[in-house]
Design a protein around this motif. Structure first.
Motif, PDB file in Angstrom:
ATOM      1  N   THR A  28       0.805  -1.221   0.000  1.00 44.22           N
ATOM      2  CA  THR A  28       0.000   0.000   0.000  1.00 44.22           C
ATOM      3  C   THR A  28       0.841   1.275   0.000  1.00 44.22           C
ATOM      4  O   THR A  28       0.292   2.368  -0.148  1.00 44.22           O
ATOM      5  CB  THR A  28      -0.949   0.045   1.213  1.00 44.22           C
ATOM      6  N   ASP A  32      -1.233   4.638  -0.810  1.00 41.70           N
ATOM      7  CA  ASP A  32      -1.744   5.377   0.340  1.00 41.70           C
ATOM      8  C   ASP A  32      -0.708   5.346   1.465  1.00 41.70           C
ATOM      9  O   ASP A  32      -0.622   4.374   2.209  1.00 41.70           O
ATOM     10  CB  ASP A  32      -3.060   4.748   0.803  1.00 41.70           C
ATOM     11  N   ASP A  34      -0.467   7.054   4.262  1.00 41.07           N
ATOM     12  CA  ASP A  34      -1.000   7.038   5.627  1.00 41.07           C
ATOM     13  C   ASP A  34      -1.405   5.629   6.053  1.00 41.07           C
ATOM     14  O   ASP A  34      -1.124   5.202   7.176  1.00 41.07           O
ATOM     15  CB  ASP A  34      -2.201   7.978   5.750  1.00 41.07           C
ATOM     16  N   LYS A  35      -2.055   4.913   5.167  1.00 45.49           N
ATOM     17  CA  LYS A  35      -2.462   3.536   5.469  1.00 45.49           C
ATOM     18  C   LYS A  35      -1.237   2.646   5.632  1.00 45.49           C
ATOM     19  O   LYS A  35      -1.196   1.786   6.506  1.00 45.49           O
ATOM     20  CB  LYS A  35      -3.372   3.014   4.367  1.00 45.49           C
TER      21      LYS A  35
END
Length: 59
Positions: A28, A32, A34-35
């Motif tokens: 990821t 993303d 942050d994820k």
């Protein structure tokens, strides 16, 4: 064949969970950030638990 039915220890379960979270974090990271960081922080907590259990089992 006996390993197939052997119950996994808590340490083995944590190691599998750590590996899975690190893989998710890597996958990821491009999509993303942050994820990815969330998965990384969860993996870090599990890694410290693994280290604590490893130290306790060797003492």
């Amino acid at each position: 064949m006996t390993n197939l039915f052997r119950k996994k220890s808590k340490l083995e379960k944590l190691e599998e969970k750590y590996t899975l979270l690190m893989k998710k974090s890597f996958e990821t990271s491009l999509k993303d950030v942050d994820k990815s960081e969330l998965f990384q922080s969860q993996a870090d907590k599990i890694k410290s638990e693994i280290q604590r259990l490893s130290l306790n089992s060797h003492s």
